[in-house]
Design a protein around this motif. Structure first.
Motif, PDB file in Angstrom:
ATOM      1  N   ASP A 205       0.800  -1.074  -0.154  1.00 54.00           N
ATOM      2  CA  ASP A 205       0.198  -0.030  -0.047  1.00 54.00           C
ATOM      3  C   ASP A 205       0.798   1.120   0.097  1.00 54.00           C
ATOM      4  O   ASP A 205       1.574   1.635   0.782  1.00 54.00           O
ATOM      5  CB  ASP A 205      -1.038  -0.137   1.273  1.00 54.00           C
ATOM      6  N   THR A 207      -0.475   4.488  -0.753  1.00 56.22           N
ATOM      7  CA  THR A 207      -1.350   5.521  -0.672  1.00 56.22           C
ATOM      8  C   THR A 207      -1.077   6.384   0.563  1.00 56.22           C
ATOM      9  O   THR A 207      -1.574   7.737   0.439  1.00 56.22           O
ATOM     10  CB  THR A 207      -2.862   5.060  -0.645  1.00 56.22           C
ATOM     11  N   GLY A 235      -6.124   4.479  -0.035  1.00 53.76           N
ATOM     12  CA  GLY A 235      -6.627   5.985  -0.670  1.00 53.76           C
ATOM     13  C   GLY A 235      -7.483   6.652   0.334  1.00 53.76           C
ATOM     14  O   GLY A 235      -7.982   7.524   0.301  1.00 53.76           O
TER      15      GLY A 235
END
Length: 317
Positions: A205, A207, A235
């Motif tokens: 990840d 984000t 996100g």
């Protein structure tokens, strides 16, 4: 309160759902922080009924006042009154702001805190030159014990239900860009023993920026013996739970909402949190929400244009 850009820049805007839910016991109020004057950098602590009615400014001072913890019928808040700008000391008041008392003790960092022994002892993150420990203080501000974590970065401590351990947000790197900083949750004994990492951010990840909450301020919920925290993943910013042994991790909030700081009602039935309700038009307007833990039903509690964050439950006598 944490530097607003820390949260604002570290999240993607989502619309927040408003759903109907049964209201909790009227023996509670919710205390929360309100940005009342952006140009003057003025924040106040308000309380309201759990349905959002009867909001009251319980600090009503110039400067910065933020709450991060309540116990029984008392609201703990940090304030820079009678000192330099954003130089914080600890105070307490009741749910209606009728009586205020300076607890004293060291100057504090901007950090969540926790209590044990029915509020008789408080664990705080002090700003003390040359020292690197959490302090456990009594209600008179006197030092009871220091808790050393051994980590370069540590913040937002929360006692285990029996008071023998502390879960906190920490990192093996200092809070600084471009040096590999990433926060996770850790647990340590109050005597500094048995430090262990609790959360492990997904390696695939990307984000979350370095300043984003990989693991936000934790809450050790005593009724179920679980730890909850928010994290920017995929996100969005969502609420998660995990067992103290690192098992049972799961996501609690839906993809459609962006969750910030949170806390639990004393009976363990409700979680309250702040959420950006500005929608997808680019506006930033944080409101207070509640969620029933068992059903997952979410209710938007405040609907005004004020910037409201970091709610905590306080009992009303």
């Amino acid at each position: 309160m944490k530097n607003l850009t820390y949260l604002i820049l570290g999240v993607i805007l989502f619309s927040c759902e408003k759903k109907e839910a049964d209201q909790p016991s009227k023996d509670y109020r919710i205390a929360y922080n309100v940005w009342t004057d952006k140009e003057g950098d003025n924040y106040e602590v308000f309380t309201m009924k759990p349905d959002g009615s009867d909001p009251i400014n319980i600090t009503n001072l110039s400067g910065v006042e933020w709450t991060y913890r309540a116990y029984n019928d008392k609201v703990l808040y940090i304030s820079d009154k009678d000192t330099c700008h954003r130089c914080y000391f600890l105070y307490e008041t009741d749910a209606f702001g009728k009586e205020h008392r300076k607890i004293g003790g060291p100057q504090l960092r901007d950090s969540w805190m926790s209590t044990r022994k029915s509020g008789e002892e408080i664990i705080v993150n002090p700003r003390v030159e040359g020292d690197s420990a959490f302090y456990i203080i009594n209600k008179q501000g006197e030092l009871v014990q220091k808790v050393y974590t051994g980590l370069p970065y540590y913040s937002d401590p929360f006692f285990s239900p029996d008071g023998s351990e502390v879960v906190f947000r920490g990192s093996k790197k200092r809070f600084k860009a471009n040096i590999g900083y990433q926060d996770e949750l850790y647990i340590v004994g109050v005597d500094g023993s048995n430090l262990r990492q609790l959360t492990f951010y997904p390696k695939d990840d990307t984000t979350a920026n370095w300043y984003s909450y990989h693991a936000g301020p934790p809450y050790w919920e005593p009724n179920r013996n679980i730890i909850t925290y928010h994290s920017k993943q995929q996100g969005g910013s969502y609420l998660f739970q995990i067992n103290p042994d690192g098992t049972g991790q799961k996501k609690l909030t839906p993809d459609s909402i962006l969750v910030g700081w949170h806390s639990w009602s004393p009976d363990g039935q409700l979680i309250t949190f702040d959420c950006n309700s500005g929608g997808k038009d680019g506006k930033m307007n944080f409101d207070i929400f509640t969620m029933e833990y068992e059903t997952g039903v979410i209710t938007q509690v405040t609907t005004d244009t004020l910037f409201e964050q970091a709610p905590v439950f306080v009992e009303v006598e």
